[in-house]
Write a protein that holds these residues in place. Sequence first.
Motif: not given
Length: 480
Positions: A6, A9-10, A43, A73, A83, A125, A128-129, A133, A142
Amino acid sequence: MMEKIALTTLLLPFIGALLTACLPQCRARIVCTLFALLATLGTVALGWQFLTGGKVAETWTLVSYHGMALFGFTIDRISTLIVFAVVFLGLLVSLYSTGYLTTGNREHPHDGGNRYYAFLLIFIGAMAGLVLSSTLLGQLLFFEITGGCSWALIGYYQTPKSQRSAMKALLITHVASLGLYLAAATLFLNTGTFELSALSQLSGSASYIVYGGILFAAWGKSAQLPLQAWLPDAMEAPTPVSAYLHAASMVKVGVYIFARAIIEGGNVPHVIGWVGIVMATITLIYGFMMYLPQKDMKRLLAWSTITQLAYIFLALSLAVLGSKEAFDGGIAYIFNHAFAKSLFFLVAGAFSYSCGTRLLPKLRGVIGKSPLLGIGFCVAALAIAGVPPFNGFFSKFPIFAAGFSLSTHDWALIPVMVLVLIESVASFGWLIYWFGRVVPGEPSPEVAQMSPLPLAMRVVLVVLVVMSLCSSVIAALWLN
């Protein structure tokens, strides 16, 4: 392992954005697409780990202060599904942009610059965050980053009109973010933490303030009345940006944070649900009336997006009243609508590229000159209208089923659901009307002289046509 995947990915899109900003312009599009691909694979790996682990929801704290979680996360069936959608669509938009942002574009002949691709990666990004979250503070961070990216990308062409539209979007969504600031502060004062799981501890006036603030912030990001004015004007952005920010990602921020609050809180005041239902119904009808006179395909799609988001708010608000079917339908709607509406926007972009216009009265006989665009227009229209077997049907049906089921206990829902049903049928009729005007028949002069689409754009359109058919299956299997 999931925590590391995760985090990777972020971070990948942000690292890619830094490299994209520093490299020569000719390399920017390649680096952007590469890092979007790597994030997408992240993801997929995250989803695979979640699946093989028995689909057990987990939460990790990454940043804390004196034992208080600031950012972390949450990995569960909802965050892993959404995501994937926002990052994968970011990849498709990146790939599409490599063909669209070139001098071969008949409406906007322009080679995409480093700034465009860097901000697109930052946006991927940030999305995704936000989705992953586990704290309200992380969502707020974000939330604001997506606002800055939208300002930069809407005003990308640097025309006076695009810059005004960008500032309008920034200001309205920033006003909406005040609701999230208020919610975060109230949550902290009452529970001593920013963790979303603490929403279940709220009661009394604090509960109304927090959920009301989240709902207000959600209205702003998802362009619901009274904060809808920014979205139609945001169509000044390059069409791939319109597809991503205003169909797949940014407008989904609002409905996602509302959905996350519902699932984490568990005991949302029913008055919040009724406020959501009333405003969703008003927005849905208003949006439909506004897209009737539109001739510019992107502006029509913008108003259509506002109405589709109202469906999601309606579903989530019905979930507040106790319907799990409505909640799952709302989450599936977020996922399915992202692909169908992105397809519609990118078909509009293909018209701009090849015909030099996206004005619907000037487009006729598309199927004869470009079968792919004709099929894409047809699939997108049917999916948005909710016609089986396309994904829109499997999103709308649970909402109607849940609404009419709840109406047996609360008669006030009956007129609401009847109005929504009428809008759905009328929307189908209007989209079919334009399908009949645009797709069949003898080609208009603009269509007769259309130029061929680059391979990258054609590949993306094919993928989205396929996803408009099968994304509902993916959502149903994943959520159950």
